[in-house]
Design an enzyme around this catalytic site. Structure first.
Site, PDB file in Angstrom:
ATOM      1  N   GLY A   9       0.788  -1.229   0.000  1.00  0.00           N
ATOM      2  CA  GLY A   9       0.000   0.000   0.000  1.00  0.00           C
ATOM      3  C   GLY A   9       0.815   1.271   0.000  1.00  0.00           C
ATOM      4  N   MET A  32      -2.497  -5.159  -2.504  1.00  0.00           N
ATOM      5  CA  MET A  32      -3.865  -5.655  -2.482  1.00  0.00           C
ATOM      6  C   MET A  32      -4.422  -5.810  -3.895  1.00  0.00           C
ATOM      7  SD  MET A  32      -3.993  -5.808   0.754  1.00  0.00           S
ATOM      8  CE  MET A  32      -5.615  -5.881   1.492  1.00  0.00           C
ATOM      9  N   CYS A  69     -10.940 -17.219   4.378  1.00  0.00           N
ATOM     10  CA  CYS A  69     -12.237 -17.802   4.064  1.00  0.00           C
ATOM     11  C   CYS A  69     -13.307 -16.957   4.758  1.00  0.00           C
ATOM     12  CB  CYS A  69     -12.294 -19.240   4.579  1.00  0.00           C
ATOM     13  SG  CYS A  69     -13.858 -20.052   4.296  1.00  0.00           S
TER      14      CYS A  69
END
Length: 568
Positions: A69, A194, A427
């Site tokens: 980032g 990301m 998950c």
């Protein structure tokens, strides 16, 4: 008896020997296996994940302690990183380490079920919460930018945002394309950090993908980690590849080296309209995260150093141009959305008055999941053995046999996701599921079915941990977008619940002045203590998401509050 893993005494390896082996700047390596180096597994877990954030497999720039980032760091200086390691190696079970914007500043007396580390990053009094004031402090060595999971030591590489990106693209497909993204072209900018999750998430969802980044090294990294299929420097070649694949319904991903604004402009001239259009450049930081149009990487670096204010103004104008092309493609039929990097705000500052005619991804696609307490549950195998992740995957499939969406995700992840650093998995799980999963993992450790403890965390981008009016809390039903009491309540609930380390940050995702958010990590080491902490934390954390959205008036959240006994 709560002892579950073989351990060597901390004294068998000196602090200096440990640092030379695992934390000799700029080479950072997380220890692996069941051997204990710190005085307890709580401190050992924080130590390993701190070093995992900084290992070259994971971090964008270990030399500068940058994880992802733009300037998102795990520690403020190499000296601070060394001191953090020293303190974690010697921390007792009734002490907690205080870390202020990447600098260890003290220890406080606590207890065995309190967090071992308390972290605050980049927080400024609101009137002074600007990039200008932050950068002044940073240049003087008084602060660092923690991003979200960089400064909270639970970044797990590009996989960390992979399922969230997949869920977003899949939701877009359900809403606009009858759940089928075959024969659909998805175009985006930004393949670092990301954004690097986008190509694999898109192809897992069935789409044909084109991603553009001005830095070839970022694209090469996605090739090396199997997140991306092909790379080219040639716009025409990229178009031939993706348009042919779209016609055949092939889910392939192509990374094009170039300026995203220039590419969108050329697509408009060529009459090519993508089905889906978004962006994950590091636009949240106009100086360190975005390269102005017309500049090479070296020219941008020179201007950034010589005249940061001129650089910023050029970035804002370039973002306005970039968003202008996105708006035109939206008018031509592209399903266009902001992916939470504050591009619209800076484009508006740069002169694009209609930037916010592009909607954000949370109100468009993710808020229904937040109303169920769902979010990015993630875990890491401290053993370093990928087999431990396979064991946890299979155990979750047995625990939730009715959750076919989760099972499909896990099976795809097993096949397609390359680990970076310590083996990890993410998950999305909701209220009730997270607590059950955490207790299951603790049992796996207790019974020796995995080779060392597991740590459970999440992205700060979660259902009840963020106040970010241009992202997670954009367009709240009751207009409470900017109310940041909620992430503070999340922090306090997880601290009192017994998370192993907690964090509170400012500015992650969208930049200084635009967000506040809380993080947590909790250890599964097979002990009864861990059972108690896991049960509390993995109940409290998603409950905050339901409380927050029920309070804002979302009917689904109110129904879930009743379902899980959260009404008051």
């Amino acid at each position: 008896m709560e002892t579950v893993t073989a351990a060597i005494p901390a004294s068998s390896v000196t602090v200096e020997e440990f640092i030379q082996t695992y934390a000799n700047h700029p080479v950072y390596l997380p220890p692996r296996g069941p051997q204990l180096h710190a005085k307890n597994w709580q401190s050992e877990a924080a130590l390993r994940m701190f070093l995992n954030n900084l290992t070259a497999e994971v971090a964008e720039n270990p030399e500068k302690l940058v994880v992802y980032g733009g300037i998102g760091q795990a520690a403020r200086t190499p000296q601070d990183a060394r001191k953090i390691v020293e303190l974690l190696l010697t921390l007792e079970e009734d002490e907690s380490l205080l870390v202020q914007s990447g600098k260890p500043v003290g220890k406080v007396r606590t207890h065995a079920e309190a967090p071992r580390v308390l972290i605050a990053n980049s927080n400024l009094v609101p009137h002074w919460a600007t990039w200008e004031h932050f950068n002044n402090l940073r240049e003087r060595g008084l602060m660092m930018y923690g991003q979200m999971t960089a400064g909270s030591w639970i970044y797990i590489g590009t996989q960390g945002i992979l399922q969230g990106t997949y869920e977003t693209f899949a939701a877009c497909g359900r809403i606009h394309f009858n759940g089928d993204l075959r024969h659909r072209l998805l175009v985006t900018g930004g393949l670092g950090g990301m954004g690097g999750a986008q190509p694999l998430a898109a192809t897992m969802a069935g789409a044909t993908f084109l991603g553009v980044d001005v830095d070839p090294e970022r694209i090469k990294k996605r090739l090396e980690t199997r997140y991306l299929d092909k790379m080219t420097y040639d716009y025409r070649e990229a178009m031939r590849l993706v348009l042919a694949a779209k016609d055949k319904g092939e889910a392939i991903s192509v990374g094009l080296v170039g300026d995203i604004g220039d590419v969108l402009e050329q697509m408009l001239q060529d009459g090519i309209t993508p089905d889906i259009l978004t962006d994950q450049t590091s636009a949240h930081d106009p100086i360190n995260g975005y390269v102005p149009n017309g500049f090479s990487l070296e020219e941008a670096r020179q201007l950034r150093e010589s005249d940061p204010e001129q650089y910023r103004q050029k970035s804002l104008k370039s973002m306005a141009r970039h968003v202008g092309f996105m708006l035109e493609l939206q008018r031509r039929g592209s399903k266009t959305f902001d992916y939470g990097n504050n591009l619209r705000e800076f484009a508006q500052q740069g002169g694009e008055p209609y930037a916010f005619q592009i909607n954000g991804f949370v109100p468009e696609y993710m808020r229904p999941l937040f109303c169920e307490g769902k979010g990015p549950f993630r875990w890491a195998a401290l053993s370093g053995d990928p087999e431990d992740i396979r064991v946890t995957d299979e155990a979750l499939k047995e625990l939730f046999p009715e959750n076919t969406h989760m099972i499909n995700w896990l099976e795809q992840a097993q096949e397609k996701v390359a680990f970076q650093g310590l083996p990890c998995r993410i998950c999305w799980l909701g209220m009730g599921e997270r607590e059950k999963a955490g207790l299951l993992f603790n049992r796996l450790v207790r019974e020796g079915k995995v080779k060392a403890p597991l740590v459970i965390g999440r992205d700060h981008l979660d259902c009840g941990s963020v106040a970010s009016p241009y992202r997670e809390t954009e367009g709240m039903l009751d207009g409470s977008d900017a109310v940041s009491d909620w992430p503070l309540l999340n922090l306090m609930a997880n601290t009192s619940g017994g998370a192993t380390w907690v964090s509170f940050h400012h500015g992650g995702g969208v930049g200084i002045g635009y967000s506040q958010h809380a993080g947590m990590v909790v250890l599964a080491d097979g002990t009864d203590r861990a059972d108690r902490c896991l049960s509390r934390v993995l109940h409290n954390d998603p409950a905050l998401g339901i409380y927050r959205h029920a309070d804002a008036g979302y009917e689904t959240a109110q129904q879930n509050a009743a379902k899980f006994g959260l009404q008051i």
